[in-house]
Design an enzyme around this catalytic site. Structure first.
Site, PDB file in Angstrom:
ATOM      1  N   LYS A 159     -34.387 -21.746  37.664  1.00 56.34           N
ATOM      2  CA  LYS A 159     -33.907 -22.865  38.644  1.00 56.34           C
ATOM      3  C   LYS A 159     -34.653 -23.436  37.457  1.00 56.34           C
ATOM      4  O   LYS A 159     -33.471 -24.616  36.545  1.00 56.34           O
ATOM      5  CB  LYS A 159     -33.542 -23.127  39.860  1.00 56.34           C
ATOM      6  CG  LYS A 159     -32.391 -22.190  40.382  1.00 56.34           C
ATOM      7  CD  LYS A 159     -33.258 -22.018  42.496  1.00 56.34           C
ATOM      8  CE  LYS A 159     -32.527 -20.973  42.810  1.00 56.34           C
ATOM      9  NZ  LYS A 159     -32.431 -21.291  44.221  1.00 56.34           N
TER      10      LYS A 159
ATOM     11  N   GLU B 278     -22.715 -23.904  38.478  1.00 60.39           N
ATOM     12  CA  GLU B 278     -23.282 -24.961  39.957  1.00 60.39           C
ATOM     13  C   GLU B 278     -24.109 -24.551  40.274  1.00 60.39           C
ATOM     14  O   GLU B 278     -24.786 -25.437  40.856  1.00 60.39           O
ATOM     15  CB  GLU B 278     -22.096 -26.105  39.778  1.00 60.39           C
ATOM     16  CG  GLU B 278     -22.238 -26.520  40.739  1.00 60.39           C
ATOM     17  CD  GLU B 278     -23.260 -28.588  40.487  1.00 60.39           C
ATOM     18  OE1 GLU B 278     -22.711 -29.133  39.393  1.00 60.39           O
ATOM     19  OE2 GLU B 278     -24.756 -28.070  40.897  1.00 60.39           O
TER      20      GLU B 278
ATOM     21  N   GLY C  76     -27.921 -23.930  45.328  1.00 61.12           N
ATOM     22  CA  GLY C  76     -26.335 -23.696  45.912  1.00 61.12           C
ATOM     23  C   GLY C  76     -25.438 -24.405  46.117  1.00 61.12           C
ATOM     24  O   GLY C  76     -24.581 -24.291  44.576  1.00 61.12           O
TER      25      GLY C  76
HETATM   26  N1  HSE Z   1     -33.319 -16.507  47.542  1.00 64.30           N
HETATM   27  C1  HSE Z   1     -32.451 -18.357  47.298  1.00 64.30           C
HETATM   28  C2  HSE Z   1     -33.447 -19.231  47.716  1.00 64.30           C
HETATM   29  C3  HSE Z   1     -31.341 -17.824  47.046  1.00 64.30           C
HETATM   30  O1  HSE Z   1     -34.103 -18.824  49.111  1.00 64.30           O
HETATM   31  O2  HSE Z   1     -33.758 -20.385  47.715  1.00 64.30           O
HETATM   32  C4  HSE Z   1     -30.251 -19.155  46.312  1.00 64.30           C
HETATM   33  O3  HSE Z   1     -30.376 -18.754  44.872  1.00 64.30           O
END
Ligand code: HSE
Length: 393
Positions: free
Chosen positions: A200, A124, A129
Site C-alpha cells: 500500500k 482506489e 479499503g
Molecule cells: N488485510 C488487510 C488489512 C485488508 O487488514 O488491512 C485490506 O487490505
C-alpha cells in the site's frame, strides 16, 4: 446502460454485487444511465446463488463481449488476475481492482497498456479499503507537490496492537483473537509481517511522486517482535505503538519508503486510530496536512471504493484518467533517515546519556533519543545492550 463484469466472487466481488443491489438506482441517477452486472466469473460453483444466471467460468466470454465496458478484478494475487487484467485492457475494457499486490508489482505495466488502449485502470480500493484516498490525492490534491505520506495502512495489525495495549495481551494472543474475529487470515503473514502495508505504501508513493517503488526495495518490518511491555511503557508515557507506512520526498529529489513500528505521540491524529481502522496523512506543499480515516477492509467498504472507480471509468470512458508512473525512484535506505528512537533495556539513564547524548526518559531503562540515523541508533542500541528499539514519529 453500462454493463460490467465481476471477476472473483469472494468477499470483495460479492460486496460489489451487494452494493449494486443496494445503491444501483442512486448510482444510475448520478451516471444518467443504468449500471448492470452482466457476468460474474468464478471457478467455484454458485448454482444456489441469486446470481447463478450470471455466473461463468470462462474469461474469454468477458474478453470477447463488446457490451462489457468495465471489468472488476477482485480475484487477488498475481496469477490469473494479471493475465485477465492484461487481456481485458488489451480488449479495450476499463479495469477496476482492489488487488494491491498486482498494482504494487505490475501497476506500471498495466497502466501503460491502459494508456495505449485509451482505457482506465483504477485501483482506489487497493489502499485503505473504503477510504477515498487515492482519488483525493490525484484529483483534489493535484494542485500540490506531495511531500510526505504516513499512515496506518493495515487494519489487522492495528487491531492486534490495540488489543495488546487495551487488554494487556501478547502479540501471539492478539493474533489469535484477530483470527477468531475474522480479521486475520489463517496464515496471517502478509498482515503481521508488514507485507500488505508495504504494497500500500508503494502504491501511494508511486502515485504521489510519479516514480515506481518496487515492494522488494522497501524496508519492511512487521509487528511479530513487539513486546507487550513496550506497548505498555509507551502508553504510560503518552505514545501509541503503531505500524506505519511512510513515504517521503527528500530535498535532493531522492525518496524514501519503509514500513515499521513507531511510537506515535498522543498529539498526532494517528495515535487514537484504533481497532481495524486505517488513517493516512498526506502532506502537500500548499494544503499542509490532510488526514483520511475510515474502514480499511471489509466487503461493503471495499466495494464502495471499487464502485466509485466503476463510476469514474464510465464518466471517463472517452477521455481516460491520466494515471501512471515512470522509472524507478531513487531511494535512500530507511536507516539513513534521521529520527528519534525508543530504546529499552537493562541500562541506566547515565549510560544512555553517555552513549546517545540528550535523551528523554520514559521510565527506568526506557528512553527516547535525540534525532539520529537508524545506523547510529543501532550502534547505540548495541552499546547499551538494548532489548527493544523502535522509531518515534
Ligand atoms: N488485510 C488487510 C488489512 C485488508 O487488514 O488491512 C485490506 O487490505
Amino acid at each position: 446502460m453500462a454493463k460490467i463484469a465481476i471477476m472473483g466472487f469472494g468477499t470483495v466481488g460479492a460486496g460489489v454485487a451487494e452494493v449494486v443491489r443496494l445503491n444501483g438506482a442512486k448510482m444510475a441517477e448520478e451516471l444518467g444511465e443504468e449500471l448492470s452486472i452482466k457476468y460474474i466469473l468464478d471457478v467455484r460453483d454458485f448454482s444456489d446463488s441469486p446470481y447463478a444466471k450470471k455466473m461463468i467460468k470462462d474469461f474469454s466470454i468477458i474478453e470477447n463481449d463488446d457490451e462489457v465496458e468495465v471489468v472488476v478484478e477482485s480475484i487477488g494475487g498475481k496469477g490469473v488476475a494479471l493475465d485477465f487484467t492484461r487481456r481485458a485492457l488489451q480488449a479495450g475494457k476499463h479495469v477496476v481492482t482492489s488487488n494491491k499486490e498486482l498494482v504494487a508489482t505490475h501497476g506500471k505495466e498495466l497502466l501503460a497498456i491502459a494508456k495505449a488502449r485509451n482505457v482506465n485502470y483504477l485501483f482506489e480500493a487497493s489502499v485503505g479499503g473504503g477510504i477515498p484516498v487515492l482519488r483525493s490525492m490525484f484529483q483534489e490534491l493535484a494542485t500540490n507537490q506531495i511531500e510526505e505520506i504516513v499512515g496506518i495502512l493495515n487494519g489487522t495489525t492495528n487491531y492486534i496492537l490495540t488489543r495488546m495495549e487495551k487488554a494487556g495481551i501478547s502479540c501471539a494472543e492478539a493474533v489469535k483473537e484477530a483470527q477468531e474475529k475474522g480479521y486475520a487470515e489463517k496464515d496471517p503473514t502478509a498482515d503481521v509481517e508488514g507485507i500488505d502495508a508495504c504494497r500500500k505504501i508503494c502504491i501511494l508513493s508511486d502515485l504521489a511522486f510519479g516514480k515506481e517503488v518496487a515492494p522488494e526495495l522497501v524496508s519492511t518490518e512487521g509487528i511479530s517482535n513487539i513486546q507487550r511491555q513496550d506497548v505498555g511503557i509507551a502508553a504510560a508515557a503518552g505514545y501509541q505503538v503503531k505500524l506505519l507506512g511512510h513515504a517521503l520526498r527528500l530535498p535532493d529529489g531522492k525518496q524514501a519508503a519503509y514500513v515499521a513500528l513507531h511510537l506515535v505521540p498522543e498529539n498526532c491524529p494517528l495515535a487514537p486510530v484504533s481497532d481495524v481502522f486505517n488513517a493516512i496523512i498526506i502532506r502537500g506543499n500548499a494544503v499542509g496536512d490532510v488526514m483520511f480515516y475510515g474502514r480499511g477492509a471489509g466487503d461493503l467498504p471495499t466495494a464502495s471504493a471499487v464502485l466509485s472507480d466503476v463510476m469514474d471509468a464510465i464518466r471517463h470512458r472517452e477521455r481516460r484518467r491520466n494515471l501512471g508512473w515512470s522509472q524507478s525512484a531513487d531511494l535512500v535506505a530507511a536507516d539513513d533517515l534521521v529520527m528519534r528512537w525508543y530504546l529499552r533495556g537493562d541500562f541506566s539513564l547515565d549510560a544512555a546519556k553517555a552513549v546517545c547524548g540528550e535523551v528523554e526518559e520514559l521510565t527506568e531503562g526506557a528512553v527516547i533519543t535525540a534525532p539520529m540515523t537508524g545506523a547510529a541508533a543501532k550502534e547505540a542500541a548495541k552499546a547499551l545492550g538494548a532489548a527493544a528499539m523502535l522509531r518515534v514519529l
